[in-house]
Design an enzyme around this catalytic site. Structure first.
Site, PDB file in Angstrom:
ATOM      1  N   CYS A  41      12.682   2.146   0.220  1.00 31.47           N
ATOM      2  CA  CYS A  41      11.616   1.796   1.163  1.00 31.47           C
ATOM      3  C   CYS A  41      11.548   0.279   1.270  1.00 31.47           C
ATOM      4  O   CYS A  41      11.410  -0.403   0.258  1.00 31.47           O
ATOM      5  CB  CYS A  41      10.290   2.360   0.650  1.00 31.47           C
ATOM      6  SG  CYS A  41       8.840   1.478   1.223  1.00 31.47           S
ATOM      7  N   CYS A  63       8.392  -1.511   0.013  1.00 31.86           N
ATOM      8  CA  CYS A  63       8.365  -1.494  -1.467  1.00 31.86           C
ATOM      9  C   CYS A  63       9.378  -2.496  -2.015  1.00 31.86           C
ATOM     10  O   CYS A  63       9.135  -3.158  -3.022  1.00 31.86           O
ATOM     11  CB  CYS A  63       8.699  -0.100  -1.991  1.00 31.86           C
ATOM     12  SG  CYS A  63       7.759   1.230  -1.242  1.00 31.86           S
ATOM     13  N   THR A  91       3.245   4.099   0.933  1.00 26.92           N
ATOM     14  CA  THR A  91       4.263   4.128   1.990  1.00 26.92           C
ATOM     15  C   THR A  91       4.939   5.486   2.134  1.00 26.92           C
ATOM     16  O   THR A  91       5.827   5.641   2.967  1.00 26.92           O
ATOM     17  CB  THR A  91       5.386   3.112   1.698  1.00 26.92           C
ATOM     18  OG1 THR A  91       6.004   3.499   0.461  1.00 26.92           O
ATOM     19  CG2 THR A  91       4.866   1.696   1.618  1.00 26.92           C
ATOM     20  N   ARG A 109      -2.317   9.139 -12.425  1.00 25.90           N
ATOM     21  CA  ARG A 109      -1.502   8.089 -13.036  1.00 25.90           C
ATOM     22  C   ARG A 109      -2.146   7.470 -14.282  1.00 25.90           C
ATOM     23  O   ARG A 109      -1.440   6.938 -15.143  1.00 25.90           O
ATOM     24  CB  ARG A 109      -1.226   6.980 -12.014  1.00 25.90           C
ATOM     25  CG  ARG A 109      -0.430   7.469 -10.805  1.00 25.90           C
ATOM     26  CD  ARG A 109      -0.357   6.397  -9.733  1.00 25.90           C
ATOM     27  NE  ARG A 109       0.178   6.872  -8.476  1.00 25.90           N
ATOM     28  CZ  ARG A 109       1.462   6.902  -8.158  1.00 25.90           C
ATOM     29  NH1 ARG A 109       2.364   6.499  -9.033  1.00 25.90           N
ATOM     30  NH2 ARG A 109       1.851   7.325  -6.975  1.00 25.90           N
ATOM     31  N   SER A 160       5.898  -2.420 -17.923  1.00 21.30           N
ATOM     32  CA  SER A 160       4.916  -1.334 -17.812  1.00 21.30           C
ATOM     33  C   SER A 160       3.678  -1.808 -17.053  1.00 21.30           C
ATOM     34  O   SER A 160       3.120  -1.080 -16.222  1.00 21.30           O
ATOM     35  CB  SER A 160       4.517  -0.853 -19.214  1.00 21.30           C
ATOM     36  OG  SER A 160       3.421   0.020 -19.155  1.00 21.30           O
ATOM     37  N   HIS A 165       4.439  -1.973 -13.365  1.00 20.18           N
ATOM     38  CA  HIS A 165       4.455  -0.601 -12.854  1.00 20.18           C
ATOM     39  C   HIS A 165       3.012  -0.115 -12.613  1.00 20.18           C
ATOM     40  O   HIS A 165       2.701   0.462 -11.567  1.00 20.18           O
ATOM     41  CB  HIS A 165       5.158   0.297 -13.877  1.00 20.18           C
ATOM     42  CG  HIS A 165       5.556   1.635 -13.344  1.00 20.18           C
ATOM     43  ND1 HIS A 165       6.212   2.563 -14.112  1.00 20.18           N
ATOM     44  CD2 HIS A 165       5.369   2.223 -12.130  1.00 20.18           C
ATOM     45  CE1 HIS A 165       6.432   3.661 -13.383  1.00 20.18           C
ATOM     46  NE2 HIS A 165       5.933   3.473 -12.183  1.00 20.18           N
ATOM     47  N   ARG A 169       0.857  -1.190   0.000  1.00 18.76           N
ATOM     48  CA  ARG A 169       0.000   0.000   0.000  1.00 18.76           C
ATOM     49  C   ARG A 169       0.894   1.241   0.000  1.00 18.76           C
ATOM     50  O   ARG A 169       2.118   1.141  -0.030  1.00 18.76           O
ATOM     51  CB  ARG A 169      -0.918  -0.006   1.232  1.00 18.76           C
ATOM     52  CG  ARG A 169      -0.205   0.011   2.559  1.00 18.76           C
ATOM     53  CD  ARG A 169      -1.176  -0.215   3.712  1.00 18.76           C
ATOM     54  NE  ARG A 169      -0.486  -0.215   5.001  1.00 18.76           N
ATOM     55  CZ  ARG A 169      -1.023  -0.630   6.135  1.00 18.76           C
ATOM     56  NH1 ARG A 169      -2.259  -1.107   6.152  1.00 18.76           N
ATOM     57  NH2 ARG A 169      -0.343  -0.600   7.262  1.00 18.76           N
TER      58      ARG A 169
END
Length: 432
Positions: free
Chosen positions: A358, A361, A161, A251, A216, A219, A159
């Site tokens: 992170c 992540c 961060t 996005r 992609s 992502h 989620r």
């Protein structure tokens, strides 16, 4: 320009390079596959993933102002903070506060919860089983290292961060610019914060085009998770997570992204089809009586294996599978060279995950990269899988527990993204 609230939003219709359409995938995933897969991923076998989050970045010195070994982020050392900010002068105090707050927020949100009970630790040790598969698409994580630890994925959901800005952009920039097959004449840096640049893929062979689309799609999937599980409210009494429609639109909205958003979402669906195809192909490996999802609880293990097989049979029943036979179908020598190139590029991407500042992540980046690598390994091993013996060791083709956990959890992330897209679509329609 087309309104972002039109019926075409977020994305509909046919996908490139395959015979499928978005609506067929949505119906199949959201109402048949997703609920079963979710149940499987909550089981003990699939919730514990071993990972080394302390490997140094092999490509550049990690000089992000907050990154350290033990936590996502540390407070910035005072020596790195300019005098004007440290002195607390009125002019800089707001900036100093913001910087401190950003460090603290990212430390809190990005840290990995590594707590496992004693019983779980002992159980997990009993599950460990070895394989010597050499044809791996992923950088083999050094899971035998003392730094490698089991992590409970249910305690560490993917989620928002607070990991953003130049450091996060540098990771994706490296992945796209250095590791993707693109036309040779495209040599431009990405606009910071924009994700992938607009790249024309005309004249690129189907395999290289597919590789770019997989990255992609990954992502896009990660960005959907961050938008869907956003920190909406953070007070001492409660934290509230939920969909952030503004973040999603930035996005993926067709107008705001100058047409890139729908293309990114189509690439997500392409990634879904590739991993779904791998699940349908790997069925014989899991169907063998000798294979079990071993956790030591016999009845539960048998129940989970039945659920796993149900999911794989469901994957096989999907009517519009991607035809991977068009991959590497030309000249044998060229095909072998291209396949090896594919593998090397993919290994590089898995190494880049050790540069993610992170830690939460990094955890999900490593897991999803290994999951996609395992899916590719399956697709390129079809003849070996068909020759597997009913009983006894499967020397020709093998999957480690790590690869199995990564494969299903990675697909679980993409399946969740497709499900979340329906939620965003409904929210947007209600906003009209």
């Amino acid at each position: 320009a087309q309104s972002c609230h039109s019926s075409q939003y977020p994305v509909t219709g046919h996908l490139d390079d395959c015979t499928c359409d978005v609506e067929t995938i949505d119906a199949f995933n959201n109402y048949k596959l997703f609920p079963r897969l979710n149940e499987l991923l909550e089981s003990d076998y699939f919730r514990y993933y071993k990972v080394n989050l302390k490997k140094p970045c092999p490509f550049w010195n990690d000089n992000s102002h907050c990154g350290i070994r033990d936590c996502a982020v540390k407070p910035c050392p005072s020596a790195e903070v300019p005098d004007g900010i440290r002195s607390g002068s009125y002019k800089y105090s707001e900036e100093a506060n913001n910087l401190d707050e950003e460090c603290e927020e990212a430390k809190r949100l990005g840290a990995v919860d590594g707590s496992l009970s004693k019983e779980t630790q002992q159980a997990v040790l009993r599950w460990t089983w070895h394989d010597d598969s050499s044809d791996s698409f992923c950088e083999a994580d050094d899971i035998s290292s003392p730094d490698a630890e089991y992590v409970d994925l249910l305690l560490n959901p993917e989620r928002y961060t607070g990991y953003k800005g130049p450091d996060a952009w540098k990771i994706w920039n490296s992945i796209y610019e250095e590791n993707c097959f693109k036309p040779q004449n495209v040599k431009r840096p990405l606009a910071s914060g924009r994700g992938e640049s607009s790249i024309s893929l005309s004249g690129v062979c189907v395999e290289k085009r597919a590789f770019y689309k997989l990255i992609s799609g990954l992502h896009a999937s990660i960005n959907i998770h961050l938008s869907a599980r956003y920190l909406l409210q953070d007070t001492w009494s409660e934290k509230k997570w939920g969909p952030n429609i503004t973040e999603f639109q930035q996005r993926f909205d067709e107008v705001l992204t100058r047409g890139e958003g729908p293309r990114r979402l189509k690439n997500l669906y392409f990634l879904y089809l590739i991993e779904l195809r791998a699940l349908s192909k790997v069925l014989p490996f899991f169907e063998r009586p000798a294979f079990q999802l071993y956790t030591g609880n016999k009845s539960h293990d048998a129940e989970m294996k039945n659920l796993l097989l149900e999911i794989l049979h469901l994957a096989k029943s999907f009517p519009l599978h991607f035809d991977e036979n068009s991959f590497f179908a030309g000249n044998k020598k060229e095909a072998a060279k291209l396949k090896e190139e594919f593998r090397i590029h993919f290994k590089n991407i898995s190494k880049i995950m050790d540069c993610v500042g992170c830690f939460k992540c990094r955890l999900w980046g490593k897991l999803q990269t290994q999951g996609l690598g395992t899916a590719l390994k399956i697709l390129f091993s079809e003849s070996l899988i068909e020759k597997l013996p009913e009983s006894g060791p499967s020397y020709g083709f093998q999957l480690t527990r790590q690869e199995i956990v990564a494969l299903f959890n990675a697909f679980g992330r993409i399946s969740t993204s497709v499900r979340e897209l329906e939620n965003f679509r409904n929210i947007l329609q209600n906003m009209r």
